[in-house]
Motif scaffolding. Sequence first.
Motif, PDB file in Angstrom:
ATOM      1  N   SER A   1     -63.002 -52.665 -72.671  1.00 24.88           N
ATOM      2  CA  SER A   1     -62.443 -51.983 -71.505  1.00 24.88           C
ATOM      3  C   SER A   1     -62.297 -53.020 -70.406  1.00 24.88           C
ATOM      4  O   SER A   1     -63.295 -53.563 -69.926  1.00 24.88           O
ATOM      5  CB  SER A   1     -63.359 -50.853 -71.025  1.00 24.88           C
ATOM      6  N   VAL A   2     -61.062 -53.333 -70.050  1.00 23.33           N
ATOM      7  CA  VAL A   2     -60.805 -54.263 -68.952  1.00 23.33           C
ATOM      8  C   VAL A   2     -60.529 -53.428 -67.709  1.00 23.33           C
ATOM      9  O   VAL A   2     -59.601 -52.613 -67.690  1.00 23.33           O
ATOM     10  CB  VAL A   2     -59.608 -55.176 -69.259  1.00 23.33           C
ATOM     11  N   ILE A   3     -61.357 -53.614 -66.705  1.00 29.89           N
ATOM     12  CA  ILE A   3     -61.306 -52.798 -65.492  1.00 29.89           C
ATOM     13  C   ILE A   3     -60.732 -53.623 -64.352  1.00 29.89           C
ATOM     14  O   ILE A   3     -61.225 -54.710 -64.040  1.00 29.89           O
ATOM     15  CB  ILE A   3     -62.708 -52.271 -65.146  1.00 29.89           C
ATOM     16  N   ILE A   4     -59.670 -53.099 -63.750  1.00 30.12           N
ATOM     17  CA  ILE A   4     -59.004 -53.765 -62.627  1.00 30.12           C
ATOM     18  C   ILE A   4     -59.047 -52.821 -61.433  1.00 30.12           C
ATOM     19  O   ILE A   4     -58.521 -51.709 -61.512  1.00 30.12           O
ATOM     20  CB  ILE A   4     -57.539 -54.111 -62.955  1.00 30.12           C
ATOM     21  N   VAL A   5     -59.688 -53.230 -60.362  1.00 29.04           N
ATOM     22  CA  VAL A   5     -59.730 -52.393 -59.153  1.00 29.04           C
ATOM     23  C   VAL A   5     -58.758 -52.972 -58.134  1.00 29.04           C
ATOM     24  O   VAL A   5     -58.592 -54.190 -58.028  1.00 29.04           O
ATOM     25  CB  VAL A   5     -61.161 -52.289 -58.576  1.00 29.04           C
TER      26      VAL A   5
ATOM     27  N   VAL B   1     -56.926 -49.199 -64.571  1.00 29.40           N
ATOM     28  CA  VAL B   1     -56.540 -49.642 -63.236  1.00 29.40           C
ATOM     29  C   VAL B   1     -57.076 -48.609 -62.257  1.00 29.40           C
ATOM     30  O   VAL B   1     -56.624 -47.469 -62.222  1.00 29.40           O
ATOM     31  CB  VAL B   1     -55.016 -49.770 -63.101  1.00 29.40           C
ATOM     32  N   LYS B   2     -58.083 -49.004 -61.490  1.00 24.69           N
ATOM     33  CA  LYS B   2     -58.682 -48.099 -60.504  1.00 24.69           C
ATOM     34  C   LYS B   2     -58.090 -48.419 -59.132  1.00 24.69           C
ATOM     35  O   LYS B   2     -58.394 -49.455 -58.543  1.00 24.69           O
ATOM     36  CB  LYS B   2     -60.206 -48.245 -60.498  1.00 24.69           C
TER      37      LYS B   2
ATOM     38  N   ARG C   1     -52.360 -48.038 -73.864  1.00 24.42           N
ATOM     39  CA  ARG C   1     -53.701 -48.577 -73.614  1.00 24.42           C
ATOM     40  C   ARG C   1     -54.008 -48.666 -72.123  1.00 24.42           C
ATOM     41  O   ARG C   1     -55.147 -48.967 -71.745  1.00 24.42           O
ATOM     42  CB  ARG C   1     -53.832 -49.962 -74.245  1.00 24.42           C
ATOM     43  N   VAL C   2     -53.033 -48.433 -71.287  1.00 27.46           N
ATOM     44  CA  VAL C   2     -53.197 -48.549 -69.834  1.00 27.46           C
ATOM     45  C   VAL C   2     -53.372 -47.177 -69.219  1.00 27.46           C
ATOM     46  O   VAL C   2     -52.586 -46.253 -69.474  1.00 27.46           O
ATOM     47  CB  VAL C   2     -51.981 -49.249 -69.193  1.00 27.46           C
ATOM     48  N   ARG C   3     -54.420 -47.036 -68.405  1.00 27.55           N
ATOM     49  CA  ARG C   3     -54.637 -45.802 -67.650  1.00 27.55           C
ATOM     50  C   ARG C   3     -54.804 -46.144 -66.174  1.00 27.55           C
ATOM     51  O   ARG C   3     -55.601 -47.023 -65.828  1.00 27.55           O
ATOM     52  CB  ARG C   3     -55.881 -45.057 -68.145  1.00 27.55           C
ATOM     53  N   VAL C   4     -54.056 -45.471 -65.339  1.00 18.88           N
ATOM     54  CA  VAL C   4     -54.161 -45.664 -63.889  1.00 18.88           C
ATOM     55  C   VAL C   4     -54.906 -44.476 -63.313  1.00 18.88           C
ATOM     56  O   VAL C   4     -54.555 -43.314 -63.561  1.00 18.88           O
ATOM     57  CB  VAL C   4     -52.772 -45.783 -63.232  1.00 18.88           C
ATOM     58  N   TYR C   5     -55.941 -44.778 -62.543  1.00 18.36           N
ATOM     59  CA  TYR C   5     -56.797 -43.749 -61.960  1.00 18.36           C
ATOM     60  C   TYR C   5     -56.803 -43.965 -60.453  1.00 18.36           C
ATOM     61  O   TYR C   5     -57.313 -44.969 -59.953  1.00 18.36           O
ATOM     62  CB  TYR C   5     -58.204 -43.882 -62.541  1.00 18.36           C
TER      63      TYR C   5
END
Length: 273
Positions: free
Chosen positions: A8-12, A39-40, A60-64
């Motif tokens: 899980s690659v987390i980008i804020v 993507v947070k 595979r990309v989720r934007v939250y």
Amino acid sequence: MERDIMYSVIIVCLNAGQRLYETLNSVLQQSYTNFEVIVKDGGSSDGSVEKLKDLCRDDRVRVYARKDNGIYDAMNQAVKLAKGEYFLFLNTGDSLYDNKVLEQITDVIYKRGDVDIIYGNMYHKALDTVICASPEINDFTCYRNVPCHQTCFYRRTLFESRGYRTEYTVRADYEHFLWCYYDRKAAISYVPVVVASYEGGGYSETKENQKRSRQQHREIVLRYMGKKKADRYRLIMVLTLAPLRSAVADNRYLSGAYNGMKTALYKLRNGRG
């Protein structure tokens, strides 16, 4: 053994502009494909999230998108959504160094077995040099300089009982690493791979936050090391001219030679060990 580790690659982000697109794209270019990207977004108004439209076609990309109370609160929110076995946190403007990073890390995890944290080196874009992390994690490493979170892959179990302590507004990632090392006795392994390209000039590097960083560092080391040990390491840093060495390391014209010597020293020590 099948290579089935999921990351899980987390980008804020918050109003990150084109930098967000470039960070996300560096992940999607990976040769190893078993990952998700979260993507947070804290409520951007600059259109940066909308510009991800073509990349978000990748399932595979989720934007939250949700309001948060800063970078570490944003990371904690993202962790709750993550499904991977290992987490990697990237800031906007940072990127994976090349398209083989996840493939190389996966190979190492399978070769070395049970690893809780695996970390590598970092390329500093602003200084145009590779910064080599210490191959050994010990008390002095923990006092002096732990690996940057952009180069650390954390097993998800290290975030199940607690996340980042958001009261440490600048040093929460540092505190969490020490918690993993001292309290959780995490198995930590170094790999001589350049993991991330670091943009530089980030949140923690402003003058105001550098002062907060020093204050929070002192509080954290007292918590995990005690006053006697922390004071001893502080004295060592003074006697070895740590402020001067930091100034050299942060100088664009001198950093390459400095980090080259540091890397050679690490290799020498590691070879003897």
